[in-house]
Design a protein around this motif. Structure first.
Motif, PDB file in Angstrom:
ATOM      1  N   GLY A   1       0.817  -1.200   0.000  1.00 15.08           N
ATOM      2  CA  GLY A   1       0.000   0.000   0.000  1.00 15.08           C
ATOM      3  C   GLY A   1       0.849   1.247   0.000  1.00 15.08           C
ATOM      4  O   GLY A   1       2.036   1.215  -0.349  1.00 15.08           O
ATOM      5  N   ASN A   2       0.242   2.338   0.404  1.00 14.77           N
ATOM      6  CA  ASN A   2       0.959   3.603   0.560  1.00 14.77           C
ATOM      7  C   ASN A   2       1.063   3.929   2.043  1.00 14.77           C
ATOM      8  O   ASN A   2       0.281   3.457   2.859  1.00 14.77           O
ATOM      9  CB  ASN A   2       0.258   4.721  -0.203  1.00 14.77           C
ATOM     10  N   HIS A   3       2.025   4.764   2.370  1.00 19.94           N
ATOM     11  CA  HIS A   3       2.311   5.032   3.775  1.00 19.94           C
ATOM     12  C   HIS A   3       1.124   5.675   4.491  1.00 19.94           C
ATOM     13  O   HIS A   3       0.607   6.696   4.065  1.00 19.94           O
ATOM     14  CB  HIS A   3       3.534   5.954   3.881  1.00 19.94           C
ATOM     15  N   GLY A   4       0.683   5.024   5.563  1.00 17.11           N
ATOM     16  CA  GLY A   4      -0.356   5.584   6.408  1.00 17.11           C
ATOM     17  C   GLY A   4      -1.773   5.299   5.981  1.00 17.11           C
ATOM     18  O   GLY A   4      -2.709   5.656   6.708  1.00 17.11           O
ATOM     19  N   SER A   5      -1.991   4.646   4.827  1.00 20.50           N
ATOM     20  CA  SER A   5      -3.365   4.430   4.361  1.00 20.50           C
ATOM     21  C   SER A   5      -3.755   2.959   4.283  1.00 20.50           C
ATOM     22  O   SER A   5      -4.893   2.636   3.938  1.00 20.50           O
ATOM     23  CB  SER A   5      -3.563   5.078   2.982  1.00 20.50           C
ATOM     24  N   THR A   6      -2.830   2.055   4.603  1.00 22.11           N
ATOM     25  CA  THR A   6      -3.135   0.624   4.529  1.00 22.11           C
ATOM     26  C   THR A   6      -4.156   0.242   5.596  1.00 22.11           C
ATOM     27  O   THR A   6      -4.049   0.652   6.750  1.00 22.11           O
ATOM     28  CB  THR A   6      -1.851  -0.196   4.715  1.00 22.11           C
TER      29      THR A   6
ATOM     30  N   ASP B   1       0.283   0.887  10.630  1.00 21.43           N
ATOM     31  CA  ASP B   1       1.205   1.700  11.420  1.00 21.43           C
ATOM     32  C   ASP B   1       2.661   1.534  11.009  1.00 21.43           C
ATOM     33  O   ASP B   1       3.571   1.803  11.795  1.00 21.43           O
ATOM     34  CB  ASP B   1       1.040   1.409  12.912  1.00 21.43           C
ATOM     35  N   ASP B   2       2.916   1.118   9.771  1.00 22.57           N
ATOM     36  CA  ASP B   2       4.291   1.056   9.268  1.00 22.57           C
ATOM     37  C   ASP B   2       4.954   2.427   9.364  1.00 22.57           C
ATOM     38  O   ASP B   2       4.325   3.459   9.086  1.00 22.57           O
ATOM     39  CB  ASP B   2       4.319   0.624   7.795  1.00 22.57           C
ATOM     40  N   THR B   3       6.233   2.420   9.733  1.00 21.40           N
ATOM     41  CA  THR B   3       7.015   3.652   9.628  1.00 21.40           C
ATOM     42  C   THR B   3       7.319   3.926   8.163  1.00 21.40           C
ATOM     43  O   THR B   3       7.121   3.054   7.297  1.00 21.40           O
ATOM     44  CB  THR B   3       8.334   3.521  10.398  1.00 21.40           C
ATOM     45  N   LEU B   4       7.839   5.113   7.872  1.00 17.86           N
ATOM     46  CA  LEU B   4       8.187   5.438   6.494  1.00 17.86           C
ATOM     47  C   LEU B   4       9.286   4.507   5.986  1.00 17.86           C
ATOM     48  O   LEU B   4       9.248   4.061   4.827  1.00 17.86           O
ATOM     49  CB  LEU B   4       8.629   6.902   6.400  1.00 17.86           C
ATOM     50  N   ASP B   5      10.242   4.168   6.838  1.00 13.50           N
ATOM     51  CA  ASP B   5      11.299   3.231   6.432  1.00 13.50           C
ATOM     52  C   ASP B   5      10.720   1.857   6.132  1.00 13.50           C
ATOM     53  O   ASP B   5      11.138   1.189   5.164  1.00 13.50           O
ATOM     54  CB  ASP B   5      12.364   3.119   7.532  1.00 13.50           C
ATOM     55  N   GLU B   6       9.771   1.414   6.930  1.00  8.52           N
ATOM     56  CA  GLU B   6       9.137   0.112   6.673  1.00  8.52           C
ATOM     57  C   GLU B   6       8.341   0.150   5.375  1.00  8.52           C
ATOM     58  O   GLU B   6       8.326  -0.830   4.615  1.00  8.52           O
ATOM     59  CB  GLU B   6       8.233  -0.254   7.854  1.00  8.52           C
ATOM     60  N   HIS B   7       7.694   1.272   5.116  1.00  8.35           N
ATOM     61  CA  HIS B   7       6.971   1.413   3.846  1.00  8.35           C
ATOM     62  C   HIS B   7       7.934   1.300   2.658  1.00  8.35           C
ATOM     63  O   HIS B   7       7.650   0.603   1.683  1.00  8.35           O
ATOM     64  CB  HIS B   7       6.236   2.747   3.794  1.00  8.35           C
TER      65      HIS B   7
END
Length: 391
Positions: free
Chosen positions: A68-73, A93-99
């Motif tokens: 997905g995209n960061h913050g919207s999954t 709740d993935d961090t940006l690095d995890e995304h």
């Protein structure tokens, strides 16, 4: 069945029944299987309507590897798709690095087809040197089209159909879908009144047009900030106040960005905003509001809700930031995204464009290009029939 999976299945079943264009395409793809033997890599918001699209592509024979995209999954949707046997990376709740790691994992899967959002996958494939193995793909957004024609120009050896170039997407999904969903999301998240309030919409492309239209329909007072002279001319004739963003900053109470470009609301603009101003972004990337500068100058940041932060500034002013500057209609609390009808249309464009790439890539040129005209006209006919506007 876990509670998460059960919730995802129930939501998707209900939504699937209200997307008739995709339902008919799924039946067709089940018979013809245009994606048989092909792996499709996707980077797109993982929410229920996207799940219906992936079911359609899987019915056509595609092996799905997605993120997905960061913050919207949406985690219940991920659980549902994994239960179908699809490979899906990511969580809410993935961090940006995890995304970024999730996007890299899709690139590492060496997809044959790419369904991209913001050109993240294409940029990763080009950087990895694996573009020669890609048949082609689609790009969903204005932001991605800008990247394909800018930083990635001449570096993509396969066709990428830019769905956002489609007048159908522009009118149906961007103007009406985004316009409705952004205004609805701002209302729901803030619980503030629209009528009589002063709104500044940055950008008068199709999304900005829609946001301005729906704000005014609810009684909002709307100004448009647009650097393109022709679009500013159009906004003026549509009856909006028009000006430079810095000049409108003192007037506005709400600021909504919809440009596809970085650095729209800068430090200089923030300096002129009144205390209590609300900032929201409708663009794909979380870069239109300079949140790094905003957070950097804050003396305090207070979370008021899952999608509301109060930023206290040294001069005593308070600004309110929605969804951390990410897409307010998909990264906010209880995100709904665009309407079912708008995404039924938009995802039919995706499905048939991907089919064209999979079955007839030789007829397409390398790099960014619009949806083929004959597909546009066929989809327009189908949508008018589905709306019942011909009766």
């Amino acid at each position: 069945m876990s509670e998460l999976l059960e919730r995802g299945a129930a939501r998707i079943t209900w939504i699937r029944s209200r997307m008739p264009l995709l339902a008919a395409t799924r039946e067709d793809f089940t018979v013809r299987r245009p994606f048989a033997g092909l792996r499709l890599g996707m980077s797109l918001h993982v929410e229920p309507k996207t799940a219906v699209l992936l079911e359609v592509l899987a019915a056509g024979g595609a092996e799905i590897v997605a993120t997905g995209n960061h913050g919207s999954t949406q985690d219940d949707v991920v659980a549902y798709l994994r239960n179908l046997g699809m490979t899906v990376f990511g969580r809410r709740d993935d961090t940006l690095d995890e995304h970024h790691a999730n996007v890299a994992a899709v690139v590492d899967a060496r997809p044959d087809l790419v369904l991209d959002n913001g050109a993240d996958l294409v940029a990763g494939i080009v950087a990895a040197g694996t573009a020669a193995g890609v048949v082609g793909g689609t790009e969903e957004t204005t932001s991605g089209g800008i990247r394909l024609r800018g930083e990635l120009a001449g570096r993509v050896p396969f066709p990428s159909i830019v769905i956002n170039d489609s007048p159908l997407k522009a009118i149906g999904e961007n103007r009406h879908g985004v316009g409705q969903s952004v205004v609805e999301s701002v209302m729901r998240i803030t619980n503030l009144m629209i009528p009589g309030r002063r709104f500044v919409v940055a950008g008068y492309g199709w999304c900005g047009r829609g946001i301005a239209q729906y704000l005014r329909a609810f009684g909002g007072r709307v100004a448009v900030a647009e650097i393109d002279e022709i679009k500013a001319f159009e906004a003026a004739l549509d009856g909006y106040r028009v000006g430079e963003l810095a000049d409108l900053a003192e007037w506005g109470e709400f600021f909504i960005t919809a440009t596809g470009h970085p650095g729209v609301i800068t430090d200089a603009v923030i300096d002129r905003m009144p205390s209590g101003a609300v900032l929201a972004n409708a663009g794909h990337f979380p870069w239109e509001i300079d949140t790094e500068a905003l957070y950097g100058r804050a003396v305090a940041v207070t979370g008021l809700d899952a999608a509301i932060e109060r930023i206290d500034l040294p001069d005593g002013r308070e600004l309110v930031l929605l969804a951390g500057g990410r897409m307010v209609n998909l990264a906010g609390r209880e995100p709904k995204g665009n309407s079912l009808e708008a995404m039924d249309l938009g995802f039919l464009l995706q499905s048939l464009s991907l089919e064209r790439v999979a079955t007839d890539a030789a007829s397409l040129v390398p790099g960014a290009q619009p949806v083929p005209d004959n597909l546009e006209r066929e989809i327009a006919r189908r949508f008018v029939r589905a709306l019942g506007a011909d009766r």
